[in-house]
Design an enzyme around this catalytic site. Structure first.
Site, mmCIF file in Angstrom:
data_model
loop_
_atom_site.group_PDB
_atom_site.id
_atom_site.type_symbol
_atom_site.label_atom_id
_atom_site.label_comp_id
_atom_site.label_asym_id
_atom_site.label_seq_id
_atom_site.Cartn_x
_atom_site.Cartn_y
_atom_site.Cartn_z
ATOM 1 N N GLY A 1 21.054 0.370 28.819
ATOM 2 C CA GLY A 1 21.015 -1.007 28.314
ATOM 3 C C GLY A 1 20.608 -1.886 29.473
ATOM 4 N N GLU B 1 17.839 3.508 22.833
ATOM 5 C CA GLU B 1 17.665 3.628 21.381
ATOM 6 C C GLU B 1 16.305 3.134 20.919
ATOM 7 O OE1 GLU B 1 21.014 1.545 19.557
ATOM 8 O OE2 GLU B 1 22.320 2.462 21.045
ATOM 9 N N ARG C 1 11.649 -5.137 26.531
ATOM 10 C CA ARG C 1 10.589 -5.509 25.566
ATOM 11 C C ARG C 1 9.515 -6.333 26.259
ATOM 12 N NH1 ARG C 1 15.273 -7.344 21.609
ATOM 13 N NH2 ARG C 1 16.031 -7.811 23.688
ATOM 14 N N ASN D 1 36.389 -7.820 23.023
ATOM 15 C CA ASN D 1 35.694 -7.532 24.281
ATOM 16 C C ASN D 1 35.504 -8.873 24.981
ATOM 17 O OD1 ASN D 1 33.994 -6.872 26.340
ATOM 18 N ND2 ASN D 1 32.410 -5.944 25.064
ATOM 19 N N HIS E 1 30.965 2.688 31.303
ATOM 20 C CA HIS E 1 30.336 2.969 30.002
ATOM 21 C C HIS E 1 31.001 4.159 29.320
ATOM 22 C CE1 HIS E 1 26.264 1.129 31.478
ATOM 23 N NE2 HIS E 1 26.982 0.215 30.830
ATOM 24 N N HIS F 1 23.172 6.234 28.874
ATOM 25 C CA HIS F 1 23.396 4.913 28.280
ATOM 26 C C HIS F 1 22.471 3.949 29.001
ATOM 27 C CE1 HIS F 1 25.764 1.576 26.452
ATOM 28 N NE2 HIS F 1 25.180 0.947 27.456
ATOM 29 N N ARG G 1 20.375 -4.780 38.498
ATOM 30 C CA ARG G 1 21.082 -4.076 39.586
ATOM 31 C C ARG G 1 20.186 -2.971 40.137
ATOM 32 N NH1 ARG G 1 25.980 -2.603 35.958
ATOM 33 N NH2 ARG G 1 26.074 -4.594 34.888
ATOM 34 N N ARG H 1 38.817 -3.970 24.994
ATOM 35 C CA ARG H 1 37.995 -3.257 25.969
ATOM 36 C C ARG H 1 38.398 -3.741 27.364
ATOM 37 N NH1 ARG H 1 32.021 -4.438 28.098
ATOM 38 N NH2 ARG H 1 31.812 -2.546 29.293
ATOM 39 N N GLU I 1 30.407 1.242 20.558
ATOM 40 C CA GLU I 1 31.595 1.211 21.414
ATOM 41 C C GLU I 1 32.798 0.607 20.685
ATOM 42 O OE1 GLU I 1 28.766 -0.436 24.304
ATOM 43 O OE2 GLU I 1 30.115 0.355 25.827
HETATM 44 P P1 ADP Z 1 23.966 -4.413 27.422
HETATM 45 O O1 ADP Z 1 23.909 -3.500 28.599
HETATM 46 O O2 ADP Z 1 23.888 -5.852 27.788
HETATM 47 O O3 ADP Z 1 25.034 -4.063 26.409
HETATM 48 P P2 ADP Z 1 22.101 -3.436 25.419
HETATM 49 O O4 ADP Z 1 22.570 -2.026 25.350
HETATM 50 O O5 ADP Z 1 22.299 -4.300 24.232
HETATM 51 O O6 ADP Z 1 22.592 -4.191 26.706
HETATM 52 O O7 ADP Z 1 20.555 -3.407 25.767
HETATM 53 C C1 ADP Z 1 19.876 -4.598 26.003
HETATM 54 C C2 ADP Z 1 18.473 -4.264 26.409
HETATM 55 O O8 ADP Z 1 17.852 -3.421 25.437
HETATM 56 C C3 ADP Z 1 17.594 -5.506 26.453
HETATM 57 O O9 ADP Z 1 17.635 -6.086 27.711
HETATM 58 C C4 ADP Z 1 16.247 -4.933 26.190
HETATM 59 O O10 ADP Z 1 15.684 -4.668 27.448
HETATM 60 C C5 ADP Z 1 16.466 -3.607 25.517
HETATM 61 N N1 ADP Z 1 15.872 -3.561 24.167
HETATM 62 C C6 ADP Z 1 16.385 -4.024 23.024
HETATM 63 N N2 ADP Z 1 15.518 -3.809 22.003
HETATM 64 C C7 ADP Z 1 14.452 -3.193 22.518
HETATM 65 C C8 ADP Z 1 13.205 -2.699 21.994
HETATM 66 N N3 ADP Z 1 12.907 -2.804 20.694
HETATM 67 N N4 ADP Z 1 12.355 -2.110 22.851
HETATM 68 C C9 ADP Z 1 12.653 -1.988 24.169
HETATM 69 N N5 ADP Z 1 13.781 -2.425 24.720
HETATM 70 C C10 ADP Z 1 14.677 -3.019 23.924
#
Ligand code: ADP
Length: 409
Positions: A208, A331, A282, A7, A178, A206, A239, A89, A382
């Site tokens: 993130g 998650e 977080r 990736n 995604h 999804h 965004r 990817r 992924e």
């Molecule tokens: P990306 O879109 O960069 O692949 P991810 O799917 O890894 O991102 O998600 C990253 C985000 O997940 C972090 O910015 C954070 O906001 C959130 N995150 C990770 N762990 C936790 C947690 N324990 N509680 C709340 N949010 C979390």
């Protein structure tokens, strides 16, 4: 039977080496800060400690060479020719690439031609492919596209109500992203429901740093929140998601901003960060718990947008078997899941507060007993999905004698 998944982004190259016989991860890692004065390699072998070291990676060629080196040193992959395949990817497949494809010169040119649609992503993906082909010329290499799962969107969902010729001449339409993640969790959700994929209707979320929602009917994507680019839809880390497009014209006319400032504002200074100054959920949750009004507002806005999409996609699908939460936020954040589902009992959506609050890294159902719609939390994977799609593509090419197995490159 080893498959390497790559990736490659503009400043990082992530990798994961699988032994497909046992679905085992042999090693994973990344070269970060490619192009900076000092880059960093993070490598983790199966059952071993992480290795973190400074490396010289002025470009993608050097970065991928470091990955081959570390895989060799640690014995995970003695020689690139040991690989059964490499899966790449690729973010944007446009209308041409609707499925994983064995990479040939013409495929690579096709991906390059899509750069105007994904200027931040496709050039780096192409650089990764070029170098991997040089490093392992005998190994079949497959491009797996983020857009491909959404190839089944009907015309009325993927077209924007713009002059039709903009679609015909410039490819302006909804593509969605995604897709690998939405496809993976849809498959897992069907498994949890105990049904075949083509028997289930789902809303997959999804969530993130980037975030998107997809309506899945009978296992196929029929609508998705990201559009021509990953800017549309949900409120994301930086965004804005859905806004009135006239906001951009207004800002450009205001005299305060040049065109590029407007683009940068919508892409990297908006979303959660634009509202409260932070984009890590977080951190935002901590601030909200400590009474910071803007942090609470940012979370409320993100949850409200998700809720609107759940409502819209319930209308699109008619019957929803499950809503699936995935991605780092989906998650891990019980608060975002709760906020997104609050008040949706009328749609058969009701969380069990205890199940929702429980920490787990396993796929699980957090819906209240007896609720009509299951609420799944499913860790996405992924890379695993790319590895499986890569294997299937190589097997199909092997079966089809007319497909070029050796690379015409
Ligand atoms: P990306 O879109 O960069 O692949 P991810 O799917 O890894 O991102 O998600 C990253 C985000 O997940 C972090 O910015 C954070 O906001 C959130 N995150 C990770 N762990 C936790 C947690 N324990 N509680 C709340 N949010 C979390």
């Amino acid at each position: 039977m080893k498959v390497l998944v790559l990736n490659t982004g503009s400043s990082s190259a992530k990798y994961r080496l699988f032994d497909m016989r046992g679905d085992l991860t042999l090693a994973r890692g990344a070269v970060e800060r490619i192009g900076e004065s000092e880059s960093r390699l993070v490598h983790q072998a199966r059952g071993g400690d992480s290795v973190v070291r400074a490396v010289a990676a002025p470009d993608h060629r050097a970065a991928l060479a470091k990955i081959v080196d570390v895989l060799g040193e640690t014995g995970a992959l003695r020689n690139p020719d040991e690989l059964h395949a490499v899966g790449h990817r690729v973010v944007h497949g446009g209308e041409r690439f609707c499925a994983p494809v064995l990479i040939t010169r013409s495929v690579l040119e096709g991906i390059e031609a899509l750069q105007p649609l994904a200027p931040l992503h496709n050039p780096a993906n192409c650089a990764g492919i070029e170098v991997a082909l040089e490093l392992a010329p005998q190994v079949p290499q497959v491009a797996v596209f983020d857009t491909a799962f959404h190839r089944t969107l009907p015309r009325h969902a993927y077209l924007y109500a713009l002059p039709y010729r903009l679609y015909e001449d410039l490819g302006v339409r909804r593509y969605g992203f995604h897709g690998t993640s939405h496809a993976y969790v849809a498959g897992e959700a069907a498994r949890l429901l105990g049904r075949e994929l083509d028997q289930v209707n789902l809303i997959t979320l999804h969530l993130g740093n980037g975030a998107s929602a997809t309506a899945v009917r009978a296992g196929r994507s029929v609508d998705t929140s990201m559009g021509l680019t990953p800017l549309e839809g949900l409120v994301m880390g930086t965004r804005c998601g859905d806004i009135d497009p006239a906001v951009a014209f207004y800002l450009a006319r205001s005299g305060e901003m040049e065109y590029w400032d407007v683009e940068r504002t919508l892409l990297v200074e908006s979303g959660l960060k634009g509202i409260c100054g932070a984009n890590d959920v977080r951190e935002i949750q901590r601030r909200a718990e400590n009474g910071q009004d803007r942090a609470a507002l940012a979370l409320d806005m993100a949850c409200y947008r998700i809720k609107k999409y759940i409502g819209a996609y319930t209308a699109v699908l008619g019957r929803v078997d499950a809503v699936v939460f995935t991605g780092g936020v989906g998650e891990n954040s019980a608060a975002v899941r709760a906020g997104s589902c609050a008040g949706l009992e009328g749609l058969g959506i009701s969380l069990d507060p205890e199940q929702n609050a429980a920490h787990s890294t396993r796929a699980r159902d957090v819906a209240a007993a007896g609720a009509a719609v299951r609420l799944f939390v499913i860790p996405t994977d992924e890379e695993k999905e790319i590895a499986h799609q890569t294997m299937a593509c190589v097997a199909a090419a092997d079966r089809d004698s007319s497909s070029p197995h050796s690379l015409d490159i």
